[in-house]
Design an enzyme around this catalytic site. Structure first.
Site, PDB file in Angstrom:
ATOM      1  N   GLY A  63       0.768  -1.233   0.000  1.00 11.85           N
ATOM      2  CA  GLY A  63       0.000   0.000   0.000  1.00 11.85           C
ATOM      3  C   GLY A  63       0.803   1.290   0.000  1.00 11.85           C
ATOM      4  O   GLY A  63       0.218   2.374   0.071  1.00 11.85           O
ATOM      5  N   LYS A 164       6.587  -0.429 -13.945  1.00  7.25           N
ATOM      6  CA  LYS A 164       7.831  -1.175 -13.690  1.00  7.25           C
ATOM      7  C   LYS A 164       7.982  -2.196 -14.816  1.00  7.25           C
ATOM      8  O   LYS A 164       7.084  -3.014 -15.035  1.00  7.25           O
ATOM      9  CB  LYS A 164       7.764  -1.863 -12.331  1.00  7.25           C
ATOM     10  CG  LYS A 164       9.026  -2.662 -12.032  1.00  7.25           C
ATOM     11  CD  LYS A 164       9.169  -2.966 -10.559  1.00  7.25           C
ATOM     12  CE  LYS A 164       8.078  -3.884 -10.049  1.00  7.25           C
ATOM     13  NZ  LYS A 164       8.190  -4.103  -8.600  1.00  7.25           N
TER      14      LYS A 164
HETATM   15  C1  LIG Z   1       6.408  -4.750  -5.545  1.00  8.95           C
HETATM   16  S1  LIG Z   1       4.812  -5.148  -4.985  1.00  8.95           S
HETATM   17  C2  LIG Z   1       3.998  -3.597  -5.032  1.00  8.95           C
HETATM   18  C3  LIG Z   1       4.389  -2.654  -3.931  1.00  8.95           C
HETATM   19  C4  LIG Z   1       3.505  -1.411  -3.894  1.00  8.95           C
HETATM   20  N1  LIG Z   1       3.750  -0.545  -5.043  1.00  8.95           N
HETATM   21  C5  LIG Z   1       3.683  -0.613  -2.646  1.00  8.95           C
HETATM   22  O1  LIG Z   1       4.135   0.542  -2.708  1.00  8.95           O
HETATM   23  O2  LIG Z   1       3.363  -1.095  -1.560  1.00  8.95           O
HETATM   24  C6  LIG Z   1       4.108  -5.969  -6.363  1.00  8.95           C
HETATM   25  C7  LIG Z   1       2.690  -6.418  -6.149  1.00  8.95           C
HETATM   26  O3  LIG Z   1       2.135  -6.914  -7.389  1.00  8.95           O
HETATM   27  C8  LIG Z   1       1.089  -7.806  -7.012  1.00  8.95           C
HETATM   28  N2  LIG Z   1       0.606  -8.598  -8.143  1.00  8.95           N
HETATM   29  C9  LIG Z   1       1.311  -9.484  -8.899  1.00  8.95           C
HETATM   30  N3  LIG Z   1       0.538 -10.015  -9.857  1.00  8.95           N
HETATM   31  C10 LIG Z   1      -0.702  -9.449  -9.723  1.00  8.95           C
HETATM   32  C11 LIG Z   1      -1.933  -9.591 -10.437  1.00  8.95           C
HETATM   33  N4  LIG Z   1      -2.040 -10.425 -11.470  1.00  8.95           N
HETATM   34  N5  LIG Z   1      -3.010  -8.866 -10.029  1.00  8.95           N
HETATM   35  C12 LIG Z   1      -2.906  -8.032  -8.970  1.00  8.95           C
HETATM   36  N6  LIG Z   1      -1.752  -7.856  -8.260  1.00  8.95           N
HETATM   37  C13 LIG Z   1      -0.668  -8.551  -8.628  1.00  8.95           C
HETATM   38  C14 LIG Z   1       1.751  -8.622  -5.923  1.00  8.95           C
HETATM   39  O4  LIG Z   1       0.801  -9.295  -5.132  1.00  8.95           O
HETATM   40  C15 LIG Z   1       2.549  -7.555  -5.155  1.00  8.95           C
HETATM   41  O5  LIG Z   1       1.867  -7.118  -4.012  1.00  8.95           O
END
Ligand SMILES: C[S@@+](CC[C@H](N)C(=O)[O-])C[C@H]1O[C@@H](n2cnc3c(N)ncnc32)[C@H](O)[C@@H]1O
Length: 209
Positions: A63, A164
């Site tokens: 989050g 990203k």
């Molecule tokens: C690096 S983290 C994001 C961190 C976030 N930007 C923050 O500031 O807290 C990447 C996220 O992408 C999510 N994710 C990966 N594949 C996904 C999908 N198909 N649908 C939704 N979320 C996804 C993962 O669960 C993970 O929480």
């Protein structure tokens, strides 16, 4: 390793949230501050996120980005966030838990957005699965592509896409697709240096319908 320095505004934002137990917990879970710091650098450099904007945040848990963006768009703005993983409720953030590749989840997101194009789409998506480096690269690049597909449905003309992306197989094709669809596609050395080795944040502005 070079010592990381924080800007004054970044330090203030971090200090403000350091007392927040939820953020401390998130920090343990997923290095939330690192993620926020990357977006804060992008914002400092490009200043795209403004008061009153409607923003979609894909891959939002735990989050950090959503909370930061909500503070920038203010009461007149709106943040729609989605992640497979759950996250703690954040004021002014409309969160949908689920895989945005699932039709039902995507439709819920689209319904919430409500047919009015958004100003910015953010994607910090990273695959949750393990596997060979090649499989992870393919999966991550696919997620970036899908986030771009969503832009085609919900991003307004001249809108911004901050994504990203992953250097390696498929990166050049993705980069050139963005260059065709947006007036300008930027990367930042500073941002790149902070990110993990094959991650690069692409900041695409001036969406051409
Ligand atoms: C690096 S983290 C994001 C961190 C976030 N930007 C923050 O500031 O807290 C990447 C996220 O992408 C999510 N994710 C990966 N594949 C996904 C999908 N198909 N649908 C939704 N979320 C996804 C993962 O669960 C993970 O929480």
């Amino acid at each position: 390793m070079a010592k990381k320095t924080y800007s004054v505004s970044s330090k203030l934002w971090i200090k403000e949230h350091f007392d927040d137990l939820s953020v401390q917990k998130q920090q343990n879970q997923g290095d939330c501050f690192e993620d926020v710091f990357k977006l804060e650098q992008i914002q400092q450099k490009f200043n795209f996120i403004k008061l009153g904007m409607r923003v979609v945040d894909l891959g939002a848990a735990p989050g950090g980005w959503s909370q930061y963006v909500a503070s920038l768009v203010g009461d007149s703005g709106k943040v729609f966030s989605c992640d497979i993983l759950d996250m703690k409720p954040i004021e002014k953030v409309d969160f949908i838990q689920g895989d945005f590749r699932d039709e039902a989840v995507l439709n819920t997101l689209l319904n919430k957005i409500g047919g009015k194009p958004v100003d910015i789409v953010l994607s910090d998506l990273t695959t949750n699965g393990n596997g060979s480096a090649t499989a992870v690269q393919a999966s991550n690049t696919y997620l970036s592509e899908l986030a771009f597909d969503l832009c085609r449905q919900i991003l307004k003309p001249n809108g911004v896409f901050i994504v990203k992306a992953y250097k390696g197989e498929g990166f050049d094709e993705f980069y050139s697709e963005l260059k065709d669809a947006f007036s300008v596609v930027n990367t930042s050395e500073l941002i790149y240096a902070l990110a993990k080795s094959n991650e690069v944040y692409l900041v695409a502005a001036g969406y051409k319908l």
